[in-house]
Design a protein around this motif. Sequence first.
Motif, PDB file in Angstrom:
ATOM      1  N   ASP A 121      -6.106   0.012   9.510  1.00 31.43           N
ATOM      2  CA  ASP A 121      -6.677  -1.348   8.752  1.00 31.43           C
ATOM      3  C   ASP A 121      -7.415  -2.270   9.734  1.00 31.43           C
ATOM      4  O   ASP A 121      -8.021  -3.138   8.914  1.00 31.43           O
ATOM      5  N   THR A 167       0.925  -1.178  -0.046  1.00 28.68           N
ATOM      6  CA  THR A 167      -0.140  -0.189  -0.028  1.00 28.68           C
ATOM      7  C   THR A 167       0.901   1.204   0.089  1.00 28.68           C
ATOM      8  O   THR A 167       1.879   1.363   0.531  1.00 28.68           O
ATOM      9  N   PRO A 227     -10.369  -1.401   5.078  1.00 27.50           N
ATOM     10  CA  PRO A 227      -9.446  -0.292   4.205  1.00 27.50           C
ATOM     11  C   PRO A 227     -10.277   0.993   4.382  1.00 27.50           C
ATOM     12  O   PRO A 227     -11.492   0.744   3.812  1.00 27.50           O
ATOM     13  N   ASN A 229      -6.411   6.055   2.810  1.00 29.68           N
ATOM     14  CA  ASN A 229      -5.475   5.851   3.752  1.00 29.68           C
ATOM     15  C   ASN A 229      -3.904   5.601   3.229  1.00 29.68           C
ATOM     16  O   ASN A 229      -3.717   4.495   2.680  1.00 29.68           O
TER      17      ASN A 229
END
Length: 90
Positions: free
Chosen positions: A50, A36, A54, A58
Amino acid sequence: MTKVTGRVNAAVAGSLKRTTTVVPRRKLVVSKAAKTPSWYPGKEAPKYLDANGPLPGNYGFDPLKLGTEKDQLKWFAQAELLHARFAMLG
């Protein structure tokens, strides 16, 4: 007028030949891509962000650790949506 012969043309053409130089290429360094995206490359995102699934947008930015409580995190997410909607109104 000066007459140009074939020998002169060959001599001129020989002196005009281009020389090529080989320049070594730089080494390409590729780092492993993160699962990510992160706001601070090389640092892991906090796991508690998380925990509820999600969240949109973020990137792991929580320097004050405000999202450690699950109920507070849900409230912050809804408050952010409300504030964004008011901001779009102008």
